[in-house]
Write a protein that holds these residues in place. Structure first.
Motif, PDB file in Angstrom:
ATOM      1  N   ASP A  55      -4.785  -2.723  -8.162  1.00 24.22           N
ATOM      2  CA  ASP A  55      -6.209  -2.602  -7.884  1.00 24.22           C
ATOM      3  C   ASP A  55      -6.938  -2.511  -9.225  1.00 24.22           C
ATOM      4  N   SER A  56      -7.785  -3.483  -9.512  1.00 21.39           N
ATOM      5  CA  SER A  56      -8.465  -3.522 -10.801  1.00 21.39           C
ATOM      6  C   SER A  56      -9.344  -2.299 -11.035  1.00 21.39           C
ATOM      7  N   ASN A  57      -9.682  -1.590  -9.963  1.00 18.25           N
ATOM      8  CA  ASN A  57     -10.527  -0.403 -10.085  1.00 18.25           C
ATOM      9  C   ASN A  57      -9.722   0.889 -10.223  1.00 18.25           C
ATOM     10  N   ASP A  58      -8.396   0.764 -10.217  1.00 14.93           N
ATOM     11  CA  ASP A  58      -7.540   1.951 -10.285  1.00 14.93           C
ATOM     12  C   ASP A  58      -6.398   1.688 -11.264  1.00 14.93           C
ATOM     13  N   GLU A  59      -6.485   2.269 -12.455  1.00 21.60           N
ATOM     14  CA  GLU A  59      -5.462   2.052 -13.469  1.00 21.60           C
ATOM     15  C   GLU A  59      -4.091   2.550 -13.025  1.00 21.60           C
ATOM     16  N   LYS A  60      -4.067   3.588 -12.206  1.00 19.05           N
ATOM     17  CA  LYS A  60      -2.793   4.151 -11.761  1.00 19.05           C
ATOM     18  C   LYS A  60      -2.023   3.174 -10.865  1.00 19.05           C
ATOM     19  N   SER A  61      -2.732   2.250 -10.237  1.00 19.50           N
ATOM     20  CA  SER A  61      -2.093   1.360  -9.263  1.00 19.50           C
ATOM     21  C   SER A  61      -0.988   0.510  -9.886  1.00 19.50           C
ATOM     22  N   ASN A  62      -1.050   0.270 -11.202  1.00 20.01           N
ATOM     23  CA  ASN A  62       0.003  -0.490 -11.884  1.00 20.01           C
ATOM     24  C   ASN A  62       1.344   0.230 -11.848  1.00 20.01           C
ATOM     25  N   SER A  63       1.295   1.536 -11.524  1.00 21.15           N
ATOM     26  CA  SER A  63       2.499   2.359 -11.523  1.00 21.15           C
ATOM     27  C   SER A  63       3.020   2.644 -10.119  1.00 21.15           C
ATOM     28  N   PHE A  64       2.229   2.325  -9.088  1.00 24.45           N
ATOM     29  CA  PHE A  64       2.602   2.698  -7.725  1.00 24.45           C
ATOM     30  C   PHE A  64       3.863   1.968  -7.249  1.00 24.45           C
ATOM     31  N   VAL A  65       4.761   2.741  -6.605  1.00 25.63           N
ATOM     32  CA  VAL A  65       5.993   2.160  -6.057  1.00 25.63           C
ATOM     33  C   VAL A  65       6.268   2.623  -4.638  1.00 25.63           C
ATOM     34  N   GLY A  66       5.439   3.512  -4.102  1.00 27.34           N
ATOM     35  CA  GLY A  66       5.657   4.009  -2.752  1.00 27.34           C
ATOM     36  C   GLY A  66       4.430   4.735  -2.235  1.00 27.34           C
ATOM     37  N   LYS A  67       4.381   4.936  -0.927  1.00 30.13           N
ATOM     38  CA  LYS A  67       3.257   5.668  -0.352  1.00 30.13           C
ATOM     39  C   LYS A  67       3.676   6.361   0.941  1.00 30.13           C
ATOM     40  N   GLN A  68       2.971   7.400   1.230  1.00 24.57           N
ATOM     41  CA  GLN A  68       3.074   8.090   2.506  1.00 24.57           C
ATOM     42  C   GLN A  68       1.694   8.701   2.741  1.00 24.57           C
ATOM     43  N   ASP A  69       0.940   8.058   3.599  1.00 21.59           N
ATOM     44  CA  ASP A  69      -0.466   8.418   3.769  1.00 21.59           C
ATOM     45  C   ASP A  69      -0.657   9.917   3.845  1.00 21.59           C
ATOM     46  N   PRO A  70      -1.651  10.432   3.086  1.00 23.17           N
ATOM     47  CA  PRO A  70      -2.604   9.722   2.223  1.00 23.17           C
ATOM     48  C   PRO A  70      -2.124   9.586   0.778  1.00 23.17           C
ATOM     49  N   TRP A  71      -0.826   9.824   0.528  1.00 27.00           N
ATOM     50  CA  TRP A  71      -0.315   9.862  -0.838  1.00 27.00           C
ATOM     51  C   TRP A  71       0.184   8.499  -1.305  1.00 27.00           C
ATOM     52  N   LYS A  72      -0.017   8.239  -2.609  1.00 25.00           N
ATOM     53  CA  LYS A  72       0.577   7.092  -3.281  1.00 25.00           C
ATOM     54  C   LYS A  72       1.358   7.625  -4.479  1.00 25.00           C
ATOM     55  N   PHE A  73       2.557   7.055  -4.674  1.00 24.12           N
ATOM     56  CA  PHE A  73       3.455   7.571  -5.704  1.00 24.12           C
ATOM     57  C   PHE A  73       3.642   6.564  -6.841  1.00 24.12           C
ATOM     58  N   GLY A  74       3.353   7.040  -8.060  1.00 22.12           N
ATOM     59  CA  GLY A  74       3.591   6.250  -9.258  1.00 22.12           C
ATOM     60  C   GLY A  74       4.788   6.798 -10.003  1.00 22.12           C
ATOM     61  N   LEU A  75       4.988   6.312 -11.223  1.00 24.08           N
ATOM     62  CA  LEU A  75       6.162   6.693 -11.999  1.00 24.08           C
ATOM     63  C   LEU A  75       5.794   7.421 -13.291  1.00 24.08           C
ATOM     64  N   LYS A  76       6.602   8.397 -13.630  1.00 21.80           N
ATOM     65  CA  LYS A  76       6.516   9.073 -14.924  1.00 21.80           C
ATOM     66  C   LYS A  76       7.743   8.655 -15.709  1.00 21.80           C
ATOM     67  N   TYR A  77       7.536   7.868 -16.753  1.00 24.99           N
ATOM     68  CA  TYR A  77       8.646   7.295 -17.517  1.00 24.99           C
ATOM     69  C   TYR A  77       8.470   7.626 -18.987  1.00 24.99           C
ATOM     70  N   GLU A  78       9.533   8.121 -19.606  1.00 28.72           N
ATOM     71  CA  GLU A  78       9.486   8.532 -21.019  1.00 28.72           C
ATOM     72  C   GLU A  78       8.342   9.518 -21.259  1.00 28.72           C
ATOM     73  N   ASN A  79       8.199  10.460 -20.316  1.00 31.04           N
ATOM     74  CA  ASN A  79       7.198  11.539 -20.400  1.00 31.04           C
ATOM     75  C   ASN A  79       5.748  11.057 -20.323  1.00 31.04           C
ATOM     76  N   ILE A  80       5.536   9.822 -19.880  1.00 34.16           N
ATOM     77  CA  ILE A  80       4.178   9.297 -19.698  1.00 34.16           C
ATOM     78  C   ILE A  80       3.927   9.098 -18.211  1.00 34.16           C
ATOM     79  N   GLU A  81       2.929   9.797 -17.685  1.00 36.86           N
ATOM     80  CA  GLU A  81       2.617   9.702 -16.258  1.00 36.86           C
ATOM     81  C   GLU A  81       1.905   8.395 -15.941  1.00 36.86           C
ATOM     82  N   TYR A  82       2.215   7.859 -14.779  1.00 37.94           N
ATOM     83  CA  TYR A  82       1.640   6.615 -14.273  1.00 37.94           C
ATOM     84  C   TYR A  82       1.839   5.452 -15.248  1.00 37.94           C
ATOM     85  N   GLN A  83       3.053   5.392 -15.775  1.00 40.80           N
ATOM     86  CA  GLN A  83       3.419   4.286 -16.650  1.00 40.80           C
ATOM     87  C   GLN A  83       3.478   3.005 -15.814  1.00 40.80           C
TER      88      GLN A  83
END
Length: 234
Positions: A55-83
């Motif tokens: 989603d071009s309006n949500d930078e975190k969306s590049n990290s999303f890999v799963g969801k369970q309404d209303p939650w969306k889950f991104g990744l924390k990789y090498e100590n960087i959240e929403y990588q």
């Protein structure tokens, strides 16, 4: 009445933006029966992320890999959240190619001529499919990759590397467990396939032509560079 509507709208807005970054780790290391790519230079570019998550309006969306309404889950990789997933994959492929002796590095517009790996991310996700009594976890990684030589000649064109895992988890499974298996099982399988395919392709380029003379007729054949010879049979 206006107050109730305002409160309801505020609650929906908060729930719609619930996100969490789950820790993602990966252990590099690949065994090759025959290593024909050690010492070669490979520029690994960030893959284009074509998933529906983006989603071009949500930078975190590049990290999303799963969801369970209303939650969306991104990744924390090498100590960087929403990588971003594209950044994670670039880093992992570089580390894995390095592990088999390839001089792999981040590709960019100023990269020196070398082999290059580009591509698209088609799927990178987990999903919990709820049944009547049990939950089935599905984890999916799908990449379309292109391997080119230093002159821009395409060796592999949009080659599909795909792996899906489905497991019955009983009454449920933790999202962190899904991420761990997505990274260490499903992604690992895809990465190994990519490296093996690259090894096979580039090893073949190292084959040399051997001239064989049989009853006055010359035959050219490909052999590995372990042996070069001209064989005459009278």
């Amino acid at each position: 009445m206006k107050l109730k509507v305002t409160i309801l709208f505020f609650a929906i807005t908060i729930l719609g933006g619930c996100t969490r970054a789950l820790v993602a780790t990966y252990d590099p290391g690949v065994d090759l029966q025959y290593n024909g790519i050690a010492g070669k230079k490979l520029a690994v570019y960030q893959f284009e992320d074509t998933r529906a998550w983006i989603d071009s309006n949500d930078e975190k969306s590049n990290s999303f890999v799963g969801k369970q309404d209303p939650w969306k889950f991104g990744l924390k990789y090498e100590n960087i959240e929403y990588q971003p997933v594209s950044v994670i994959l670039q880093d992992i492929f570089i580390k894995e190619f390095n592990s088999v002796g390839v001089d792999a590095y981040k590709g960019n517009d100023s990269s020196p001529p070398s082999y290059s790996l580009t591509g698209k991310i088609l799927n990178f996700e987990f999903e919990n499919e709820a049944g009547v009594w049990t939950v089935t976890s599905r984890r999916h990684v799908s990449l379309a990759l292109t391997l080119s030589d230093k002159d821009g000649n395409v060796l592999l064109a949009n080659e599909l590397f795909n792996e899906v895992s489905r497991e019955n988890e009983g009454m449920g499974v933790m999202h962190s467990t899904n991420v761990d298996r997505l990274m260490k099982d499903v992604l690992k399988t895809v990465v190994i396939s990519v490296i093996n395919r690259t090894n096979n392709e580039l090893s073949y380029l190292g084959f040399k032509t051997m001239s064989v003379s049989l009853n006055g007729t010359t035959i050219d054949t490909d052999i590995q560079p372990i042996a070069y010879a001209t064989l005459s049979i009278d």
